[in-house]
Scaffold this motif. Structure first.
Motif, PDB file in Angstrom:
ATOM      1  N   ASP A 226       0.863  -1.175   0.000  1.00  0.00           N
ATOM      2  CA  ASP A 226       0.000   0.000   0.000  1.00  0.00           C
ATOM      3  C   ASP A 226       0.904   1.230   0.000  1.00  0.00           C
ATOM      4  O   ASP A 226       2.073   1.170   0.340  1.00  0.00           O
ATOM      5  CB  ASP A 226      -0.957   0.006   1.191  1.00  0.00           C
ATOM      6  N   TRP A 227       0.342   2.330  -0.439  1.00  0.00           N
ATOM      7  CA  TRP A 227       1.159   3.535  -0.581  1.00  0.00           C
ATOM      8  C   TRP A 227       1.503   4.172   0.759  1.00  0.00           C
ATOM      9  O   TRP A 227       2.370   5.038   0.833  1.00  0.00           O
ATOM     10  CB  TRP A 227       0.434   4.547  -1.464  1.00  0.00           C
ATOM     11  N   SER A 228       0.864   3.743   1.831  1.00  0.00           N
ATOM     12  CA  SER A 228       1.151   4.336   3.139  1.00  0.00           C
ATOM     13  C   SER A 228       2.382   3.720   3.802  1.00  0.00           C
ATOM     14  O   SER A 228       2.792   4.169   4.869  1.00  0.00           O
ATOM     15  CB  SER A 228      -0.058   4.152   4.068  1.00  0.00           C
ATOM     16  N   LYS A 229       2.940   2.649   3.197  1.00  0.00           N
ATOM     17  CA  LYS A 229       4.111   1.949   3.725  1.00  0.00           C
ATOM     18  C   LYS A 229       3.838   1.260   5.049  1.00  0.00           C
ATOM     19  O   LYS A 229       4.769   0.897   5.773  1.00  0.00           O
ATOM     20  CB  LYS A 229       5.300   2.904   3.883  1.00  0.00           C
ATOM     21  N   GLU A 230       2.559   1.047   5.397  1.00  0.00           N
ATOM     22  CA  GLU A 230       2.227   0.317   6.620  1.00  0.00           C
ATOM     23  C   GLU A 230       2.228  -1.195   6.397  1.00  0.00           C
ATOM     24  O   GLU A 230       2.351  -1.963   7.339  1.00  0.00           O
ATOM     25  CB  GLU A 230       0.849   0.755   7.135  1.00  0.00           C
ATOM     26  N   VAL A 231       2.081  -1.631   5.152  1.00  0.00           N
ATOM     27  CA  VAL A 231       2.052  -3.045   4.817  1.00  0.00           C
ATOM     28  C   VAL A 231       3.404  -3.444   4.255  1.00  0.00           C
ATOM     29  O   VAL A 231       3.911  -2.819   3.316  1.00  0.00           O
ATOM     30  CB  VAL A 231       0.943  -3.352   3.787  1.00  0.00           C
ATOM     31  N   LYS A 232       4.008  -4.479   4.819  1.00  0.00           N
ATOM     32  CA  LYS A 232       5.263  -4.966   4.264  1.00  0.00           C
ATOM     33  C   LYS A 232       4.987  -5.548   2.888  1.00  0.00           C
ATOM     34  O   LYS A 232       4.171  -6.452   2.735  1.00  0.00           O
ATOM     35  CB  LYS A 232       5.876  -6.034   5.166  1.00  0.00           C
ATOM     36  N   PRO A 233       5.640  -5.050   1.844  1.00  0.00           N
ATOM     37  CA  PRO A 233       5.332  -5.510   0.483  1.00  0.00           C
ATOM     38  C   PRO A 233       5.654  -6.989   0.298  1.00  0.00           C
ATOM     39  O   PRO A 233       6.589  -7.534   0.896  1.00  0.00           O
ATOM     40  CB  PRO A 233       6.224  -4.640  -0.395  1.00  0.00           C
ATOM     41  N   TYR A 234       4.864  -7.607  -0.556  1.00  0.00           N
ATOM     42  CA  TYR A 234       5.117  -8.993  -0.953  1.00  0.00           C
ATOM     43  C   TYR A 234       5.496  -8.985  -2.428  1.00  0.00           C
ATOM     44  O   TYR A 234       4.743  -8.499  -3.272  1.00  0.00           O
ATOM     45  CB  TYR A 234       3.884  -9.868  -0.734  1.00  0.00           C
ATOM     46  N   LEU A 235       6.678  -9.523  -2.739  1.00  0.00           N
ATOM     47  CA  LEU A 235       7.179  -9.554  -4.110  1.00  0.00           C
ATOM     48  C   LEU A 235       7.009 -10.952  -4.688  1.00  0.00           C
ATOM     49  O   LEU A 235       7.235 -11.958  -4.004  1.00  0.00           O
ATOM     50  CB  LEU A 235       8.657  -9.161  -4.154  1.00  0.00           C
ATOM     51  N   TYR A 236       6.631 -10.988  -5.957  1.00  0.00           N
ATOM     52  CA  TYR A 236       6.409 -12.261  -6.654  1.00  0.00           C
ATOM     53  C   TYR A 236       7.114 -12.171  -7.994  1.00  0.00           C
ATOM     54  O   TYR A 236       6.729 -11.391  -8.858  1.00  0.00           O
ATOM     55  CB  TYR A 236       4.905 -12.487  -6.831  1.00  0.00           C
ATOM     56  N   TYR A 237       8.168 -12.957  -8.144  1.00  0.00           N
ATOM     57  CA  TYR A 237       8.938 -12.993  -9.388  1.00  0.00           C
ATOM     58  C   TYR A 237       8.679 -14.326 -10.072  1.00  0.00           C
ATOM     59  O   TYR A 237       8.772 -15.390  -9.439  1.00  0.00           O
ATOM     60  CB  TYR A 237      10.430 -12.840  -9.088  1.00  0.00           C
ATOM     61  N   VAL A 238       8.360 -14.300 -11.365  1.00  0.00           N
ATOM     62  CA  VAL A 238       8.042 -15.543 -12.064  1.00  0.00           C
ATOM     63  C   VAL A 238       8.264 -15.357 -13.566  1.00  0.00           C
ATOM     64  O   VAL A 238       8.103 -14.248 -14.101  1.00  0.00           O
ATOM     65  CB  VAL A 238       6.576 -15.959 -11.791  1.00  0.00           C
ATOM     66  N   GLY A 239       8.696 -16.417 -14.212  1.00  0.00           N
ATOM     67  CA  GLY A 239       8.693 -16.448 -15.664  1.00  0.00           C
ATOM     68  C   GLY A 239       7.268 -16.620 -16.146  1.00  0.00           C
ATOM     69  O   GLY A 239       6.550 -17.513 -15.693  1.00  0.00           O
TER      70      GLY A 239
END
Length: 426
Positions: A226-239
């Motif tokens: 979220d743009w407020s930076k309160e949620v730790k981002p989850y990254l998903y990398y995939v082919g």
């Protein structure tokens, strides 16, 4: 005495020289480790590690070997090279990464101590208990990507998850990496997803158009935060090819004159692999024909009196299969081939039906026997109830039963005549 003292001095000098030469040799064999190991992100697809060179105390050609260790995974070792940077692709940076670099002299056994950098800063700050869980994406080729997730364990009712994605067809990282970048500084460079699905007012999925071709070997990175930076981002990398799901084929099936079944389908993707599922009416076990490269299959010796139900699904070819395999498409619509009954079956059926028909007819006759008796032997009506009682009296007296009037009544008749013309008036 003088000679003994001289020998002692000479021996002491030899010992001192020996230890001095030994310490100098050890100092020359010692190689300090690399220093100032740093980490940064070169866009969303590459991690870059940099370090300062070791002090060359051994006067040799120094090379650096690297080890990348991810939690619960096999370490990835990279051979020695003179580069002072290392590029890493396709890394799950949602978990902690340990990167280790070690200096060594070329063609010798002289190595330095290891320098290790723990990396868990790529996704920035935020509450990990609000971060999304069970994240997955499917590419419904060639139209769109559908990503779904579950809210974090401690996600508040008003949490506003936002999905941002990046795509790339480059197979190598940039060699012009200069300054490490923070994760949130890279968020504005991505594309925002806008077609969300909700559960109890919380975003739990998003769909975005993705019309790349499979042959381009595209890569996809998504980040949910979220743009407020309160949620730790989850990254998903995939082919992208590893999550591609093709459309189900359109099939046709028919029996051939030589008692075979021919099943064919349209081409969904060139060189795709197919799976055919056959179900017989006389068996509960399915027959599977997997990894068929063509567009048809013929099942030999098909029983003519058995009903066959067939369906087909498809996936990408095996030469591009990544670990875990490609996704199968949904099953096609079923095609059913009815069995043809033979004379023996008809005889058995008649033997069962004829007695049943006779039994049913007998029951019906028993129920309606009274009506049937009335139809065969109609009831004779009672004349006494049909005719009047005068008939019995006539039969008894043998004469007419007409009663003559005892007295004839005569009515006098008077006739009044009216003159045709009137007398003249005086």
């Amino acid at each position: 005495m003088g000679s003994d003292r001289c020998c002692t001095i000479i021996l002491s000098l030899w010992v001192s020289i020996y230890f001095l030469l030994g310490s100098l040799a050890k100092k020359q064999d010692y190689l300090p480790p690399p220093t100032n190991l740093t980490f940064g992100m070169d866009g969303m697809f590459c991690l870059v590690f940099q370090w300062n060179p070791s002090e060359n105390t051994a006067n040799c050609s120094i090379k650096y070997s690297k080890i990348l260790l991810r939690k619960n995974e096999t370490p990835q070792e990279r051979g020695p090279s003179t580069n002072l940077t290392a590029h890493v692709k396709k890394v799950d940076i949602n978990k902690e990464i340990l990167f280790t670099v070690q200096a060594e002299c070329d063609n010798t056994n002289i190595v330095s101590n290891k320098t290790t950098l723990p990396v868990q800063i790529a996704t920035g700050k935020g509450n990990p208990n609000i971060s999304v869980r069970n994240f997955s994406c499917i590419w419904y080729y060639p139209e769109y990507v559908q990503c779904t997730w579950k809210p974090g364990r401690d996600a508040p009712p008003n949490v506003n998850y936002t999905l941002i994605y990046w795509t790339s067809v480059e197979l190598s990282c940039s060699s012009n990496f200069s300054q490490p970048k923070q994760f949130h500084d890279l968020l504005p460079t991505g594309s925002s997803c806008s077609n969300y699905t909700y559960s109890n007012g919380i975003p739990t999925g998003c769909q975005f158009r993705f019309q790349n071709r499979i042959a381009t070997l595209s890569k996809l990175v998504t980040a949910v935060s979220d743009w407020s930076k309160e949620v730790k981002p989850y990254l998903y990398y995939v082919g992208a090819n590893s999550i591609a799901k093709l459309k189900p084929p359109v099939i046709s099936a028919y029996r051939t004159p030589n008692d075979n079944i021919n099943i064919s389908w349209n081409e969904v993707y060139k060189d795709a692999l197919h799976e055919v599922l056959v179900q017989k009416s006389n068996s509960e076990i399915h027959e599977n024909y997997k990894d068929i490269a063509g567009l048809s299959i013929e099942i030999p010796n098909a029983a003519t009196d058995v009903k066959y139900t067939v369906k087909v699904r498809v996936r990408l070819p095996s030469y591009s299969t990544l670990p875990g395999g490609h996704l199968w498409s949904d099953w096609s619509e079923e095609q059913t081939l009815q069995g043809v009954s033979n004379g023996r079956d008809i005889s058995i059926l008649l033997l069962l039906l004829i007695p049943a028909i006779i039994i049913v007819a007998a029951v019906i006759l028993l129920i309606y026997m009274r009506r049937l008796k009335i139809l065969i032997f109609p009831r004779v009506p009672d004349p006494g109830k049909v005719l009047s009682s005068d008939l019995q009296q006539w039969l008894k007296n043998g004469r007419t039963v007409y009663n003559e009037p005892s007295k004839e009544e005569i009515c006098p008749i008077s006739m009044l005549e009216t003159p045709l013309t009137s007398p003249p008036m005086e």
